[in-house]
Structure formats: C-alpha cells, structure tokens
Design an enzyme around this catalytic site. Structure first.
Site, PDB file in Angstrom:
ATOM      1  N   SER A  25       0.816  -1.207   0.000  1.00 21.29           N
ATOM      2  CA  SER A  25       0.000   0.000   0.000  1.00 21.29           C
ATOM      3  C   SER A  25       0.858   1.269   0.000  1.00 21.29           C
ATOM      4  CB  SER A  25      -0.886   0.007   1.240  1.00 21.29           C
ATOM      5  OG  SER A  25      -1.636   1.184   1.282  1.00 21.29           O
ATOM      6  N   LYS A  49      -3.240   2.445  -2.307  1.00 19.45           N
ATOM      7  CA  LYS A  49      -2.990   3.444  -1.273  1.00 19.45           C
ATOM      8  C   LYS A  49      -4.139   3.389  -0.260  1.00 19.45           C
ATOM      9  CE  LYS A  49      -1.383   7.264   0.366  1.00 19.45           C
ATOM     10  NZ  LYS A  49      -0.252   6.934   1.210  1.00 19.45           N
ATOM     11  N   GLY A  76       0.798  11.346   5.075  1.00 15.56           N
ATOM     12  CA  GLY A  76      -0.425  11.857   5.704  1.00 15.56           C
ATOM     13  C   GLY A  76      -1.691  11.360   5.025  1.00 15.56           C
ATOM     14  N   LEU A  77      -1.616  10.140   4.476  1.00 11.21           N
ATOM     15  CA  LEU A  77      -2.795   9.484   3.907  1.00 11.21           C
ATOM     16  C   LEU A  77      -3.482  10.265   2.796  1.00 11.21           C
ATOM     17  CD1 LEU A  77      -4.414   8.071   7.205  1.00 11.21           C
ATOM     18  CD2 LEU A  77      -2.938   6.863   5.596  1.00 11.21           C
ATOM     19  N   CYS A 134      -3.222   4.236  12.419  1.00 12.01           N
ATOM     20  CA  CYS A 134      -3.771   5.598  12.361  1.00 12.01           C
ATOM     21  C   CYS A 134      -4.190   6.019  13.758  1.00 12.01           C
ATOM     22  CB  CYS A 134      -5.018   5.649  11.481  1.00 12.01           C
ATOM     23  SG  CYS A 134      -4.782   4.983   9.855  1.00 12.01           S
ATOM     24  N   ILE A 196       5.125  -5.953   7.906  1.00 14.17           N
ATOM     25  CA  ILE A 196       4.875  -4.890   8.857  1.00 14.17           C
ATOM     26  C   ILE A 196       4.605  -3.564   8.136  1.00 14.17           C
ATOM     27  CG2 ILE A 196       6.239  -5.830  10.753  1.00 14.17           C
ATOM     28  CD1 ILE A 196       8.589  -4.051   9.911  1.00 14.17           C
ATOM     29  N   ASN A 197       3.939  -2.661   8.852  1.00 15.27           N
ATOM     30  CA  ASN A 197       3.855  -1.281   8.394  1.00 15.27           C
ATOM     31  C   ASN A 197       5.194  -0.607   8.749  1.00 15.27           C
ATOM     32  OD1 ASN A 197       2.780   1.207   7.509  1.00 15.27           O
ATOM     33  ND2 ASN A 197       0.745   0.568   8.167  1.00 15.27           N
ATOM     34  N   GLY A 253      11.042  -4.162   3.203  1.00 18.13           N
ATOM     35  CA  GLY A 253      12.369  -4.307   2.606  1.00 18.13           C
ATOM     36  C   GLY A 253      12.495  -5.378   1.541  1.00 18.13           C
TER      37      GLY A 253
HETATM   38  C1  FMN Z   1       5.726   6.408   0.413  1.00 16.81           C
HETATM   39  C2  FMN Z   1       5.014   5.366   1.235  1.00 16.81           C
HETATM   40  C3  FMN Z   1       3.628   5.468   1.412  1.00 16.81           C
HETATM   41  C4  FMN Z   1       2.954   4.502   2.166  1.00 16.81           C
HETATM   42  N1  FMN Z   1       1.608   4.607   2.313  1.00 16.81           N
HETATM   43  C5  FMN Z   1       0.921   3.648   3.010  1.00 16.81           C
HETATM   44  C6  FMN Z   1      -0.488   3.699   3.121  1.00 16.81           C
HETATM   45  O1  FMN Z   1      -1.167   4.579   2.573  1.00 16.81           O
HETATM   46  N2  FMN Z   1      -1.104   2.731   3.861  1.00 16.81           N
HETATM   47  C7  FMN Z   1      -0.409   1.704   4.468  1.00 16.81           C
HETATM   48  O2  FMN Z   1      -1.019   0.836   5.105  1.00 16.81           O
HETATM   49  N3  FMN Z   1       0.938   1.618   4.341  1.00 16.81           N
HETATM   50  C8  FMN Z   1       1.608   2.566   3.639  1.00 16.81           C
HETATM   51  N4  FMN Z   1       2.972   2.469   3.519  1.00 16.81           N
HETATM   52  C9  FMN Z   1       3.698   1.340   4.150  1.00 16.81           C
HETATM   53  C10 FMN Z   1       4.014   0.230   3.145  1.00 16.81           C
HETATM   54  O3  FMN Z   1       2.838  -0.331   2.596  1.00 16.81           O
HETATM   55  C11 FMN Z   1       4.844  -0.892   3.807  1.00 16.81           C
HETATM   56  O4  FMN Z   1       4.123  -1.460   4.878  1.00 16.81           O
HETATM   57  C12 FMN Z   1       6.187  -0.411   4.341  1.00 16.81           C
HETATM   58  O5  FMN Z   1       6.723   0.615   3.545  1.00 16.81           O
HETATM   59  C13 FMN Z   1       7.214  -1.548   4.437  1.00 16.81           C
HETATM   60  O6  FMN Z   1       7.460  -2.139   3.173  1.00 16.81           O
HETATM   61  P1  FMN Z   1       8.710  -1.689   2.215  1.00 16.81           P
HETATM   62  O7  FMN Z   1       9.917  -1.687   3.081  1.00 16.81           O
HETATM   63  O8  FMN Z   1       8.717  -2.706   1.134  1.00 16.81           O
HETATM   64  O9  FMN Z   1       8.363  -0.322   1.727  1.00 16.81           O
HETATM   65  C14 FMN Z   1       3.673   3.434   2.765  1.00 16.81           C
HETATM   66  C15 FMN Z   1       5.060   3.352   2.571  1.00 16.81           C
HETATM   67  C16 FMN Z   1       5.739   4.287   1.828  1.00 16.81           C
HETATM   68  C17 FMN Z   1       7.219   4.153   1.635  1.00 16.81           C
END
Ligand code: FMN
Length: 314
Positions: A25, A49, A76-77, A134, A196-197, A253
C-alpha cells in the site's frame, strides 16, 4: 536434474493469487503508475494506497526523505476518498486480471466501518486491508493498532460489514510484542495478517537543525527494516498465524529474490513490495520470474513448500 513443475499459486484467505508477489500500500498509488511499466496482471495482487471516507490532501512537502538504507515518509494518507475511488480508480484496476486489495484507513471506528462496507459491496474488490497505524481521535490519539483491546473491537466491528472480500489486518511494528496485536486481530475476525507497516523514525538536517519532514516524524521503510520485519513475521507465525491457520502477507524491505525466499521461510504465504518500487518499478514481475527459478533450484514445486521452513538443527 529433473525439476518439478513449479506452481506459483497461493491462497491468501479467500484470495486466489497466481503467484505470491503483491504490491504494498502507498507505493504505487492506484496502480496507474506501475501500469506504465508492465502488465499488472503479472502480479499476484495489487494493494492500493489507503482510502479514507473523505478525500485527503496529506501533509505538505517535504513528506519523503531518503535515509542511509531506506526511506522515511509522512505522506499523511493523501488519497481521493472512497467516492472517487469507487467511481474512477477501481474500474480501471478491475480491468486487469489481478486481485485488488484495497487498503482502508480511518480516524474513527465509524470511518473504517463505512469505508469497508462500501468496498465490500463493490464488485472487483478481492481484499480489504485495514491500516490500523492511524491515530484514534476519540481515544486520545493512540493508534488503533497498538492496543490489543481497541484493535480487536475495531476488527470485530468491521468484520460484521465485510463478507464478500477477504479481511486483512495490517499490523504496526511500533508495539512491545506484535504477537499480542496479531492475536487480537485474529480474535476480532482477521482472515489474513499483513506485516509490517513502517517503523516510526526521525531525520534532522544537522546544520539547519530542522526536521527533514514537515510532519517532523515519519515511517521508516526499505532495506533497513527487513530484519525487523522477518523477526516479526516469524514471531507472529509461531505464536498465532501458524497454529490458527491464518496466512501472513509479509513485507518490509522486499527487493531481491533472496528476500522473498527469506519471508516465505519465516512464515509468510505471500510478500508485498513497497519501497523497492521507487528503485525499480519492475521489481514485482522480476521477483515472480526469480521465484520460479529459485523454487526450481531448491527442488520445490510450490512456494507453499517453503512457508515456515527454517532449519534450526545444530
Ligand atoms: C511512500 C510510502 C507510502 C505509504 N503509504 C501507506 C499507506 O497509505 N497505507 C499503508 O497501510 N501503508 C503505507 N505504507 C507502508 C508500506 O505499505 C509498507 O508497509 C512499508 O513501507 C514496508 O514495506 P517496504 O519496506 O517494502 O516499503 C507506505 C510506505 C511508503 C514508503
């Protein structure tokens, strides 16, 4: 060597994925950006998103900054809101032959319930993923996902409105023990756990003394968080998801094929790619091909053979 035919398909709750590679997302909007680079149908699933009830502008820039081994963001969503999403964004996504997972955010319980109910009624939504990182405005701003009681009751309330789509709860790593919130989510009715988030972080301009992000703090993602994510996937798989037969969507990651295999071995059924899309937007389809080859090399006929397979012998 005779290699077994590799079948990449997996089930994520009731979502049939043709392979275990999804997008994360927030890292590819509503799919349009990635669709310029490859056919989205190559992926196992696509996650949007976060969608909220009303449209949101998000935080003013700068809302993204690079760190030594990752990225810090406080978007900020920002999103178009549920009405416009259903009218304009979902139909374009539903045209691809790929399951669509819609991520949902809210600042009150009612907001989550209303958005999830609208999505469950919309054809073309295979999964609803709750972003519970949130702030809960009615409970003093504490995140929904950090208090097991608040989390279980949120998931239970949303669960009553969701029947057609698979309900996924995306866990926050900003907790003392992720097994406790994982259990609360499953008790509330989560069919899939994603984790994880981002991890809460801060970056400061050393010479000006100002925070790098307008929001001051942000969420850390990318290679820096992978070992944390793997640890948490393993902990949740051992304590909750494995025994209760709840699939895990692992993320944090993921960039190279080795990362995918590690997440499967830790206990994930599928993985999602976030930050790596900013480095190479074709990461997803490349991982699908890489996985076919990796499974062949390991003598496995399916990614399912690797789920939880960590050799602990001395
Ligand atoms: C630019 C950006 C925007 C993100 N927006 C959301 C979001 O809207 N909702 C959500 O649940 N996670 C959001 N995430 C978190 C990612 O979905 C993910 O959980 C997190 O980045 C770890 O994965 P990654 O290391 O592959 O990026 C966002 C991450 C990034 C980098």
């Amino acid at each position: 060597m005779i290699r077994p035919e590799v079948d990449l398909s997996v089930m994520l709750g009731r979502i049939a994925m043709k392979n275990p590679i999804a997008t994360a997302s927030g890292c590819s909007g509503y799919g349009e950006e990635l669709a310029q680079f490859f056919d989205l149908s190559l992926l196992g699933a696509i996650t949007t998103k976060s969608i909220t009830l009303a449209p949101r502008e998000g935080h003013p820039p700068p809302r993204l900054t690079e760190t030594r081994a990752g990225m810090l963001n406080a978007i900020g969503l920002a999103n178009v809101g549920i009405e416009k999403f259903l009218a304009e964004k979902l139909p374009a996504l539903a045209a691809y032959s790929v399951p669509v997972i819609v991520n949902v955010a809210g600042s009150t319980r009612d907001e989550y319930i209303e958005v999830a109910a609208a999505l469950d009624a919309a054809p073309g939504v295979a999964g609803i993923e709750l972003n519970v990182s949130c702030p809960n405005v009615k409970e003093g701003g504490i995140e929904f996902g950090v208090d097991p009681k608040i989390l279980a009751s949120l998931v239970e309330a949303v669960r009553q409105k969701v029947s057609r789509a698979t309900l996924i709860v995306k866990l926050s790593p900003n907790v003392t023990d992720i097994a406790l919130t994982a259990r609360a989510a499953v008790d509330g009715g989560a069919e899939v756990l994603s984790l994880i988030n981002t991890l809460r972080g801060l970056a400061i301009d050393p010479w000006r003394g100002k925070p790098q992000l307008t929001n001051v703090t942000g969420g850390l993602s990318g290679p820096a968080i992978k070992p944390v994510a793997l640890y948490m996937v393993r902990r949740v798989w051992e304590q909750v998801a494995g025994p209760r037969n709840v699939p895990i969507l692992g993320l944090g990651g993921v960039q190279f094929i080795e990362d995918v295999v590690e997440f499967l071995r830790a206990g994930a059924t599928a993985v999602a790619v976030g930050t790596a899309n900013f480095v190479d937007p074709e990461t997803g389809p490349k991982l699908v091909e890489g996985l076919r080859e990796a499974l062949g090399r390991l003598g496995c006929g399916s990614p399912r053979d690797l789920v939880g397979a960590m050799d602990l012998s001395k």
